[in-house]
Design an enzyme around this catalytic site. Structure first.
Site, PDB file in Angstrom:
ATOM      1  N   LYS A 173       0.833  -1.197   0.000  1.00  0.00           N
ATOM      2  CA  LYS A 173       0.000   0.000   0.000  1.00  0.00           C
ATOM      3  C   LYS A 173       0.874   1.254   0.000  1.00  0.00           C
ATOM      4  O   LYS A 173       1.774   1.386   0.815  1.00  0.00           O
ATOM      5  CB  LYS A 173      -0.921  -0.007   1.222  1.00  0.00           C
ATOM      6  N   THR A 204      -8.219   9.245   9.705  1.00  0.00           N
ATOM      7  CA  THR A 204      -7.914   7.999   8.997  1.00  0.00           C
ATOM      8  C   THR A 204      -7.691   6.833   9.960  1.00  0.00           C
ATOM      9  O   THR A 204      -7.060   5.846   9.599  1.00  0.00           O
ATOM     10  CB  THR A 204      -6.655   8.185   8.122  1.00  0.00           C
ATOM     11  N   GLY A 206      -8.006   3.522  11.563  1.00  0.00           N
ATOM     12  CA  GLY A 206      -8.585   2.248  11.179  1.00  0.00           C
ATOM     13  C   GLY A 206      -8.577   1.955   9.687  1.00  0.00           C
ATOM     14  O   GLY A 206      -9.165   0.957   9.257  1.00  0.00           O
ATOM     15  N   THR A 207      -7.887   2.771   8.892  1.00  0.00           N
ATOM     16  CA  THR A 207      -7.930   2.567   7.441  1.00  0.00           C
ATOM     17  C   THR A 207      -7.305   1.231   7.032  1.00  0.00           C
ATOM     18  O   THR A 207      -7.839   0.528   6.173  1.00  0.00           O
ATOM     19  CB  THR A 207      -7.218   3.708   6.692  1.00  0.00           C
ATOM     20  N   GLY A 208      -6.156   0.868   7.620  1.00  0.00           N
ATOM     21  CA  GLY A 208      -5.501  -0.384   7.251  1.00  0.00           C
ATOM     22  C   GLY A 208      -6.339  -1.596   7.609  1.00  0.00           C
ATOM     23  O   GLY A 208      -6.495  -2.520   6.797  1.00  0.00           O
ATOM     24  N   CYS A 209      -6.884  -1.590   8.817  1.00  0.00           N
ATOM     25  CA  CYS A 209      -7.754  -2.691   9.253  1.00  0.00           C
ATOM     26  C   CYS A 209      -8.966  -2.806   8.338  1.00  0.00           C
ATOM     27  O   CYS A 209      -9.362  -3.905   7.929  1.00  0.00           O
ATOM     28  CB  CYS A 209      -8.238  -2.453  10.680  1.00  0.00           C
TER      29      CYS A 209
END
Length: 268
Positions: A173, A204, A206-209
């Site tokens: 990413k 932002t 929690g974006t990865g989860c």
């Protein structure tokens, strides 16, 4: 309805971890289940404490789910200790779920270490080879590969290196680069780029989860990998565009924006 399991840590503020995963699963019309690996004292300003679950209770949670319910896909998030990683790998080899998405959570946005330094090799050796797809951001890809990543070409080189560790597919990413948010996926033969607009917001959390859980849901719903990623990127982009200014720090994304919009529900 497909059944999807998240193996991850709990976020007491509800924006990331288990809580974000379950919200994302519901938004994607799959039935969500959870195995909690750790409890964090966390809010929009940072992570302040972590209590890891014992390997025994993690194993028991996994046994309880897999011996009763068919699991169509698994997402792995925060796994901070060697013992945690080993018991998860052992159980996944035993039960053999169809799809496994590994989100190698290592450091929180506030800089708190969520993976102990001695557990890095265990993650590489035990979990990466099980992954249908692994989804590191640039700092995580740098830790895994031991190289600095500052360009698209370096992202591709990192993806090749991580793929060689055993993952079937690697999604690096590029959110930490400037310009468009470009992610690179490598399947062992070719690269696919996924581009999305960069959104000017600090909210932002929690974006990865959320992205990895959306990919997991889409795979459970039998989308082909590139389509699963593309749909997940669209979902997280909308979730960030309509994120919440909650708390004093980095606010959470809006997991149910599209559903609220369709229902005509006010969501501001």
């Amino acid at each position: 309805m497909k059944k999807v399991l998240t193996i991850a840590g709990s976020d007491s503020s509800g924006g990331a971890g288990i809580q974000a995963d379950l919200k994302t699963f519901s938004a994607h019309r799959v039935f969500g289940m959870s195995v909690i690996t750790a409890v964090t004292a966390q809010n929009t300003q940072g992570v302040f404490a972590v209590q890891d679950m014992t390997p025994e209770i993690i194993a028991s949670q996994l046994d309880a789910i897999f011996t009763d319910i068919e699991v169509d896909a698994v997402k792995i998030g925060m796994v901070s200790k060697i013992e945690t990683i080993k018991v998860i790998a052992e159980k996944l080899k035993q039960y053999k779920p169809k799809q496994i998405v590994v989100d190698p959570v290592m450091v929180s946005k506030s800089g708190f270490d969520l993976l102990s330094p001695d557990a890095k090799e265990a993650l590489i050796q035990e979990l990466i080879p099980l992954a249908t797809v692994i989804t590191p951001n640039l700092p995580e890809a740098e830790v895994i590969t031991g190289r600095k990543i500052t360009t698209i070409d370096e992202m591709k080189e990192a993806a090749i290196q991580i793929h060689s560790l055993g993952a079937k597919n690697v999604l690096v990413k590029g959110g930490h680069l400037e310009g468009e948010a470009t992610d690179i996926c490598f399947n062992g033969e070719e690269f696919t780029s996924f581009n999305s607009v960069r959104i000017n917001t600090i909210n932002t959390h929690g974006t990865g989860c959320t992205l990895s859980s959306a990919i997991t849901s889409n795979l459970a719903n039998e989308l082909e990998l590139n389509e699963a990623i593309r749909e997940a990127k669209t979902y997280i982009t909308l979730a960030i565009q309509h994120s919440f200014s909650i708390g004093k720090g980095v606010g959470p994304v809006h997991h149910f924006y599209s559903l609220y919009e369709k229902a005509g529900v006010q969501h501001v």
